[in-house]
Design an enzyme around this catalytic site. Structure first.
Site, PDB file in Angstrom:
ATOM      1  N   GLU A 130      -2.161  19.155  10.017  1.00 30.96           N
ATOM      2  CA  GLU A 130      -1.724  18.571   8.731  1.00 30.96           C
ATOM      3  C   GLU A 130      -1.781  19.791   7.537  1.00 30.96           C
ATOM      4  O   GLU A 130      -3.007  20.047   7.037  1.00 30.96           O
ATOM      5  CB  GLU A 130      -2.611  17.480   8.271  1.00 30.96           C
ATOM      6  CG  GLU A 130      -1.765  16.908   7.094  1.00 30.96           C
ATOM      7  CD  GLU A 130      -2.595  15.652   6.409  1.00 30.96           C
ATOM      8  OE1 GLU A 130      -2.075  14.843   5.637  1.00 30.96           O
ATOM      9  OE2 GLU A 130      -3.829  15.644   6.987  1.00 30.96           O
ATOM     10  N   HIS A 142      -4.290  18.965  -0.988  1.00 28.28           N
ATOM     11  CA  HIS A 142      -4.264  20.339  -0.303  1.00 28.28           C
ATOM     12  C   HIS A 142      -4.209  21.225  -1.370  1.00 28.28           C
ATOM     13  O   HIS A 142      -3.496  21.365  -2.171  1.00 28.28           O
ATOM     14  CB  HIS A 142      -2.761  20.376   0.655  1.00 28.28           C
ATOM     15  CG  HIS A 142      -3.022  19.392   1.604  1.00 28.28           C
ATOM     16  ND1 HIS A 142      -3.030  19.835   3.176  1.00 28.28           N
ATOM     17  CD2 HIS A 142      -3.126  18.157   1.865  1.00 28.28           C
ATOM     18  CE1 HIS A 142      -3.256  18.844   3.944  1.00 28.28           C
ATOM     19  NE2 HIS A 142      -3.205  17.605   3.367  1.00 28.28           N
ATOM     20  N   HIS A 196       3.933  14.725   3.277  1.00 28.94           N
ATOM     21  CA  HIS A 196       3.637  15.568   2.251  1.00 28.94           C
ATOM     22  C   HIS A 196       4.898  16.179   1.840  1.00 28.94           C
ATOM     23  O   HIS A 196       4.965  17.273   1.453  1.00 28.94           O
ATOM     24  CB  HIS A 196       2.559  16.509   2.397  1.00 28.94           C
ATOM     25  CG  HIS A 196       1.200  16.268   2.547  1.00 28.94           C
ATOM     26  ND1 HIS A 196       0.466  15.821   1.370  1.00 28.94           N
ATOM     27  CD2 HIS A 196       0.170  15.654   3.599  1.00 28.94           C
ATOM     28  CE1 HIS A 196      -0.833  15.406   1.592  1.00 28.94           C
ATOM     29  NE2 HIS A 196      -0.872  15.353   3.222  1.00 28.94           N
ATOM     30  N   ASN A 220       2.081   7.533   0.852  1.00 31.10           N
ATOM     31  CA  ASN A 220       1.345   8.320   0.264  1.00 31.10           C
ATOM     32  C   ASN A 220       1.596   9.775   0.301  1.00 31.10           C
ATOM     33  O   ASN A 220       2.269  10.335   1.391  1.00 31.10           O
ATOM     34  CB  ASN A 220       0.043   8.245   0.965  1.00 31.10           C
ATOM     35  CG  ASN A 220      -0.787   6.998   0.665  1.00 31.10           C
ATOM     36  OD1 ASN A 220      -1.392   6.471   1.562  1.00 31.10           O
ATOM     37  ND2 ASN A 220      -1.192   6.565  -0.687  1.00 31.10           N
ATOM     38  N   ARG A 228      19.013   4.288  -5.786  1.00 30.19           N
ATOM     39  CA  ARG A 228      20.288   5.141  -5.651  1.00 30.19           C
ATOM     40  C   ARG A 228      19.833   6.224  -4.504  1.00 30.19           C
ATOM     41  O   ARG A 228      20.980   6.897  -3.793  1.00 30.19           O
ATOM     42  CB  ARG A 228      20.740   5.703  -6.968  1.00 30.19           C
ATOM     43  CG  ARG A 228      21.193   4.403  -7.688  1.00 30.19           C
ATOM     44  CD  ARG A 228      21.915   4.959  -8.964  1.00 30.19           C
ATOM     45  NE  ARG A 228      22.172   3.698  -9.881  1.00 30.19           N
ATOM     46  CZ  ARG A 228      23.280   3.049  -9.892  1.00 30.19           C
ATOM     47  NH1 ARG A 228      24.106   3.381  -8.794  1.00 30.19           N
ATOM     48  NH2 ARG A 228      23.256   1.977 -10.732  1.00 30.19           N
ATOM     49  N   ASP A 249      -6.424   0.577   4.073  1.00 33.58           N
ATOM     50  CA  ASP A 249      -7.672   0.065   3.730  1.00 33.58           C
ATOM     51  C   ASP A 249      -7.629  -0.653   2.394  1.00 33.58           C
ATOM     52  O   ASP A 249      -8.680  -0.889   1.564  1.00 33.58           O
ATOM     53  CB  ASP A 249      -8.452   1.469   3.479  1.00 33.58           C
ATOM     54  CG  ASP A 249      -7.682   2.355   2.388  1.00 33.58           C
ATOM     55  OD1 ASP A 249      -6.534   2.147   1.812  1.00 33.58           O
ATOM     56  OD2 ASP A 249      -8.308   3.549   2.128  1.00 33.58           O
ATOM     57  N   HIS A 252      -5.241   2.774  -0.538  1.00 31.61           N
ATOM     58  CA  HIS A 252      -3.860   3.601  -0.457  1.00 31.61           C
ATOM     59  C   HIS A 252      -2.887   3.095  -0.672  1.00 31.61           C
ATOM     60  O   HIS A 252      -1.962   3.602  -0.942  1.00 31.61           O
ATOM     61  CB  HIS A 252      -3.778   4.528   1.082  1.00 31.61           C
ATOM     62  CG  HIS A 252      -5.069   5.896   0.811  1.00 31.61           C
ATOM     63  ND1 HIS A 252      -6.463   5.385   1.114  1.00 31.61           N
ATOM     64  CD2 HIS A 252      -4.922   7.068   0.631  1.00 31.61           C
ATOM     65  CE1 HIS A 252      -6.936   6.735   1.040  1.00 31.61           C
ATOM     66  NE2 HIS A 252      -6.011   7.441   1.137  1.00 31.61           N
ATOM     67  N   ASP A 275      -7.119   8.467   8.420  1.00 34.02           N
ATOM     68  CA  ASP A 275      -7.128   9.639   7.286  1.00 34.02           C
ATOM     69  C   ASP A 275      -8.592   9.953   6.952  1.00 34.02           C
ATOM     70  O   ASP A 275      -8.721  10.357   5.775  1.00 34.02           O
ATOM     71  CB  ASP A 275      -6.054   9.676   6.218  1.00 34.02           C
ATOM     72  CG  ASP A 275      -5.900  10.522   5.607  1.00 34.02           C
ATOM     73  OD1 ASP A 275      -6.442  11.934   5.826  1.00 34.02           O
ATOM     74  OD2 ASP A 275      -5.263  10.681   4.379  1.00 34.02           O
ATOM     75  N   LEU A 314      -6.420  10.695  -4.394  1.00 41.78           N
ATOM     76  CA  LEU A 314      -7.380  10.538  -3.327  1.00 41.78           C
ATOM     77  C   LEU A 314      -7.151  11.498  -2.409  1.00 41.78           C
ATOM     78  O   LEU A 314      -6.408  12.397  -1.982  1.00 41.78           O
ATOM     79  CB  LEU A 314      -6.522   9.172  -2.599  1.00 41.78           C
ATOM     80  CG  LEU A 314      -6.847   7.804  -3.408  1.00 41.78           C
ATOM     81  CD1 LEU A 314      -5.725   6.765  -2.917  1.00 41.78           C
ATOM     82  CD2 LEU A 314      -8.086   7.451  -3.288  1.00 41.78           C
TER      83      LEU A 314
END
Length: 388
Positions: A130, A142, A196, A220, A228, A249, A252, A275, A314
Site C-alpha cells: 500500500e 501516508h 488513495h 476512505n 455529475r 468499524d 471509518h 486496516d 484516521l
C-alpha cells in the site's frame, strides 16, 4: 491425537451442511465430514477462518518491523480473532526502509510455509503493498515526501526484495505512469487495488481496463461522490465485477453507507478488512504506523502530527475481523453465512486462492471458526488445535 467435532451446521463456500460430524486426523488435517450425523444437541456453526488482506499489525507491533518477534505477536493476536491467513500490509516509507521491510516480511512468509511455524498462529501468505504509488491529494496519513510516481523498475525492485511475495498492490490510477504499472502487475499475477485516489470516473475505468480488480478501503481516501462526476467511488460501487474492501468499524464508514456498499457489491464482491495497526488489541496510547506516530483514543487512531495541527486524520484502525463480521451483521442484517464469506471466501477468490484456503475436504488442514448460537465467534481451530 485424532478428534471428532460436531456442529449444527458447516458453512462452506458453496453450501451449508446440516449437522456435520467432522473427524480430524492426528496430523491436524480433515479426515472426513459426514452430514446429518451430529447429535441434535450440537448448536454451533463452523465456517472458514478469516483472511485479512489489509492489516498493518496489532498487539503492539507494526508488521513493517519485519522481525520474528513482531510476526509472532501479530500472528498470534490475529488467530485469536478468527484469522487463519493474512497479507502483511506496508505503508509508504522511504525506498530503503520499504526494501528492508519487504526482505524481512518475505523471510517470515517463507518460514510460515514450513513446520517451524507455530500452528496456533495465523499464516502470512503474501504481501499487500500500500504505497508509495498513490495520490498526494488522497494520501491520508501516508507521508507526502515518500510518495512516488508509479515506476515499473521500482516495483520490480520491491518484488525482488519480497522474493516474489507481493500479491496485492494499491495504486491511484490517475497518476501518470499508473496504467502501465497496473498492466505490468496484472501480467505478473499481482492483483491491483485502486485506492488513495482522486480519480475521475473515466480515469478509474481506465485503471480497470488496465487490469485492476479491486478497490482499497472503499469510501476512505477516495474522491467524494458527485452526481455529475461520480469519480472513483461511483465506479467502485457501480462496477459489478470489481471487488471492494471496507473497514466495518462504524468509525471509518457510517452504517448507512455500509448498507449502500453491501447493496452495491453484494455477497460476491464485498470484502471485509481491518486496516488494523499496532494498537489493535492494545490500550489507548501512542503507537507507530510504518515510520510515523499515531495516537489512539476511544477506539480511533489518528496521525499524531495532524492532531498537533488541529486535524483528525484516521491512521488505520484498531478493528479485528471478528468484530467487522459482527458489525456487518448488525448494520445490514446479513446472516452469518454471508457476513463470514466477506471475510474469508471473497478475499481468497480475489487473490486466486479460493481452492487452497477455505476448502473443507479430507486431507486439507482442519481450520475452522466456531460461532455460538448468536453468531459470535466462540473459538478458532487451526490445524485441529483450539486457539481460544
Amino acid at each position: 491425537m485424532s478428534q471428532t467435532l460436531h456442529a449444527r451446521r458447516l458453512v462452506t463456500a458453496s453450501q451449508i451442511i446440516e449437522r456435520p460430524t467432522i473427524r480430524i486426523a492426528a496430523d491436524g488435517s480433515i479426515a472426513s465430514i459426514e452430514p446429518d450425523s451430529a447429535p441434535q444437541a450440537a448448536n454451533e456453526t463452523f465456517a472458514a477462518t478469516f483472511f485479512d488482506i489489509h492489516t498493518h499489525g496489532g498487539s503492539g507491533h507494526d508488521l513493517m518491523e519485519a522481525t520474528p518477534k513482531a510476526f509472532a505477536n501479530v500472528s498470534g493476536f490475529l488467530a485469536r480473532h478468527g484469522v487463519g491467513h493474512y497479507l502483511p500490509t506496508t505503508v509508504t516509507a522511504s525506498i530503503d526502509k520499504t526494501l528492508t521491510s519487504l526482505e524481512g516480511i518475505a523471510r517470515e512468509i517463507e518460514c510460515a510455509a514450513t513446520s517451524r511455524w507455530n500452528p496456533a498462529h495465523a499464516r502470512p501468505i503474501g504481501i499487500h503493498l500500500e504505497g508509495p504509488f498513490i495520490s498526494h491529494a488522497k494520501r491520508g496519513v501516508h507521508p507526502p515526501a515518500e510518495i512516488l510516481p508509479p515506476d515499473i523498475a521500482l516495483f520490480d525492485r520491491f518484488q525482488q526484495a519480497a522474493s516474489g511475495h507481493i500479491r496485492l498492490i494499491t495504486i491511484a490510477p490517475e497518476v501518470p505512469g499508473a496504467l502501465d504499472l497496473i498492466h505490468h502487475c496484472a501480467l505478473q499475477g499481482v492483483r491491483v487495488s485502486l485506492g488513495h485516489s482522486n480519480a475521475t470516473a473515466a480515469e478509474t475505468r481506465c485503471g480497470i481496463e488496465a487490469g485492476a480488480r479491486s478497490a482499497t478501503h472503499t469510501f476512505n481516501a477516495m474522491r467524494a461522490l458527485d452526481h455529475r462526476e461520480p469519480g472513483i467511488l461511483g465506479v467502485v460501487l457501480d462496477e459489478e465485477a470489481l471487488y471492494a474492501e471496507l473497514i466495518c468499524d462504524g468509525v471509518h464508514v457510517a452504517p448507512e453507507l455500509v448498507r449502500l456498499w453491501f447493496k452495491a457489491k453484494g455477497q460476491r464482491h464485498a470484502i471485509l478488512v481491518t486496516d488494523s495497526m499496532a494498537a489493535a488489541g492494545m490500550p489507548d496510547g501512542e503507537y507507530t504506523l510504518g515510520t510515523f506516530a499515531v495516537k489512539v483514543a476511544d477506539g480511533r487512531a489518528f496521525s499524531a502530527d495532524d492532531l498537533t495541527h488541529g486535524k483528525h486524520t484516521l491512521a488505520g484502525s484498531v478493528l479485528t475481523l471478528d468484530r467487522a463480521v459482527s458489525n456487518l451483521r448488525r448494520f445490514t442484517g446479513a446472516p452469518l453465512e454471508v457476513a463470514s464469506r466477506l471475510a474469508s471466501h471473497n478475499p481468497a477468490i480475489l487473490l486466486g486462492l479460493g481452492d487452497t484456503l477455505d476448502g473443507f475436504e479430507p486431507g486439507k488442514p482442519a481450520n475452522f471458526n466456531v460461532f455460538d448460537e448468536d453468531g459470535e465467534l466462540e473459538r478458532t481451530v487451526l490445524h485441529g488445535r483450539t486457539i481460544g
